[in-house]
Scaffold this motif. Structure first.
Motif, short mmCIF file in Angstrom:
data_model
loop_
_atom_site.label_atom_id
_atom_site.label_comp_id
_atom_site.label_asym_id
_atom_site.label_seq_id
_atom_site.Cartn_x
_atom_site.Cartn_y
_atom_site.Cartn_z
N ILE A 111 30.97 46.15 43.45
CA ILE A 111 32.23 45.62 43.98
C ILE A 111 32.15 45.62 45.50
O ILE A 111 31.81 46.65 46.10
N GLN A 112 32.47 44.46 46.11
CA GLN A 112 32.49 44.34 47.56
C GLN A 112 33.92 44.40 48.07
O GLN A 112 34.86 44.07 47.35
N LYS A 113 34.08 44.80 49.31
CA LYS A 113 35.40 44.91 49.91
C LYS A 113 35.96 43.54 50.24
O LYS A 113 35.25 42.68 50.76
N GLN B 66 32.67 43.67 43.64
CA GLN B 66 32.35 42.58 44.56
C GLN B 66 31.97 41.35 43.75
O GLN B 66 31.22 41.44 42.77
N SER B 67 32.51 40.22 44.21
CA SER B 67 32.24 38.94 43.53
C SER B 67 31.81 37.91 44.58
O SER B 67 32.28 37.91 45.72
N SER B 68 30.93 37.00 44.18
CA SER B 68 30.45 35.94 45.08
C SER B 68 31.39 34.75 45.12
O SER B 68 31.26 33.88 45.99
#
Length: 394
Positions: free
Chosen positions: A88-90, A338-340
């Motif tokens: 997971i990205q911020k 985090q998702s692209s």
């Protein structure tokens, strides 16, 4: 004074007829005849009860079961097998930029209240409260009332005083016999004999010691005599005391004789049969020589152990210590998702919001455009009317 005879006959006196009272015959009890034979004192409990010999109950303990350790349990739970950790990205904030800048020029427009208000001097109002000064009247007070004007005094007549009658004692002797003494005929009889068995008191041969715990612990204290309050000296009242009362003045003594006691005449029939003083209690409960009974102690049914107490319990003897294995934590790692894919920040407010031009309030102008002045009221407020555009007819 003339004497008048008043003959008054009531309903009870005319209808009542005296009757001769006849005494009712008394029931003579039959002579008691004792029954022949002996009393059977046996009971169903004595007949049906069978005594049994009681033995101590043996202790029944469960069989010992030892837990066998086979091997280590290697299992994977459903949660640990199905769970997948994601990277997971911020997420960045998509806050819109604020385009508003406060003005640097000072706001110098006055309001309608500041333009229309004119300060005036406040004057105190005149008080309409009446003065508290009492006004005295010069007219003399008229104390006449309706009671004084309409009341007519009357002369009271003399009260009739009834002469006191002189008591005249009767010449007939006083009948002091009651209905019970007149109708009751006593029967002479003998007092009943007491059939109570002789009381035998249980005594001890030991000498009684007169010392008690209270006598040994108590210490006599010297008590001072109480103070005697001196009574006040009696002063007899002045003058002679009148000891005459209404009873002393009106009482006439009588010469009466002492009433002899009236005992009932005995109508009991005397029998020559001797009295049988035996009873069931005397026959079944004879007097026994009593003595002090000793302590009754129950015999022990279980014999005491002779050996020394080992001090080991079943838990201590059967317990096998095991090495503790720490359980692994199945808690997921603290990592952000985090998702692209790009973040969709479109909202209903951002898509449907239409900016509007900020208009200046017409009250800030000394003469607002688009309005025509009409009048000013008594308090100094100005009223304006909006100008409506005229439409030319074709």
């Amino acid at each position: 004074m003339r004497s008048r005879c008043l003959c008054q006959i009531c309903t009870c006196g005319s209808d009542y007829r005296p009757y001769e009272i006849v005494k009712q015959p008394r029931h003579v009890p039959e002579e008691y005849k004792p029954k022949q034979g002996e009393i059977d004192l046996g009971t169903t409990y004595k007949r049906d009860f069978n005594s049994y010999k009681v033995q101590p109950v043996a202790i029944v303990r469960p069989l010992e079961r030892r837990r066998v350790k086979q091997g280590k349990v290697d299992t994977v739970p459903t949660y640990k097998d199905d769970y997948r950790a994601w990277d997971i990205q911020k997420i960045d904030l998509y806050k819109p930029e604020q385009a508003y800048h406060p003005p640097t020029v000072k706001f110098g427009n006055s309001t309608t209240f500041q333009d229309d208000y004119a300060p005036q001097e406040i004057k105190p109002r005149q008080s309409f409260k009446p003065s508290p000064v009492v006004k005295c009247s010069t007219v003399p007070f008229n104390g006449d009332t309706s009671h004084r004007l309409d009341y007519i005094p009357y002369q009271l007549e003399l009260k009739f005083a009834r002469p006191k009658e002189v008591y005249k004692p009767t010449s007939q002797p006083f009948e002091d016999l009651t209905t019970h003494q007149y109708d009751f005929q006593g029967l002479p009889g003998e007092t009943a004999k007491i059939c109570r068995p002789p009381y035998t008191r249980v005594t001890q041969n030991a000498h009684f010691e007169g010392s008690t715990e209270f006598r040994e612990s108590f210490q006599a204290w010297e008590i001072p005599p109480p103070e005697v309050k001196k009574p006040q000296e009696y002063v007899p009242p002045a003058g002679a005391m009148q000891l005459n009362s209404t009873s002393h003045l009106d009482y006439v003594p009588y010469q009466t004789k002492r009433v002899s006691p009236i005992r009932p005449v005995s109508q009991r029939k005397y029998n020559n049969v001797p009295f049988q003083g035996k009873s069931t209690t005397k026959e079944d409960f004879p007097a026994w020589e009593c003595c002090r009974q000793g302590l009754i102690r129950q015999q022990q049914q279980i014999s005491k152990p002779s050996g020394r107490f080992d001090g080991w319990s079943t838990f201590r003897s059967h317990y096998v210590p095991h090495e503790l294995i720490r359980t692994e934590s199945c808690k997921p790692a603290h990592a952000l998702f985090q998702s692209s894919a790009p973040f969709d920040d479109a909202t209903m407010y951002s898509t449907e919001y239409t900016p509007k031009k900020q208009e200046v309030c017409p009250a800030s102008y000394p003469s607002p455009p688009g309005y025509i002045f009409e009048n000013t009221n008594s308090q100094g407020h100005k009223f304006f009317r909006k100008v409506t555009p005229t439409v030319e007819a074709f």
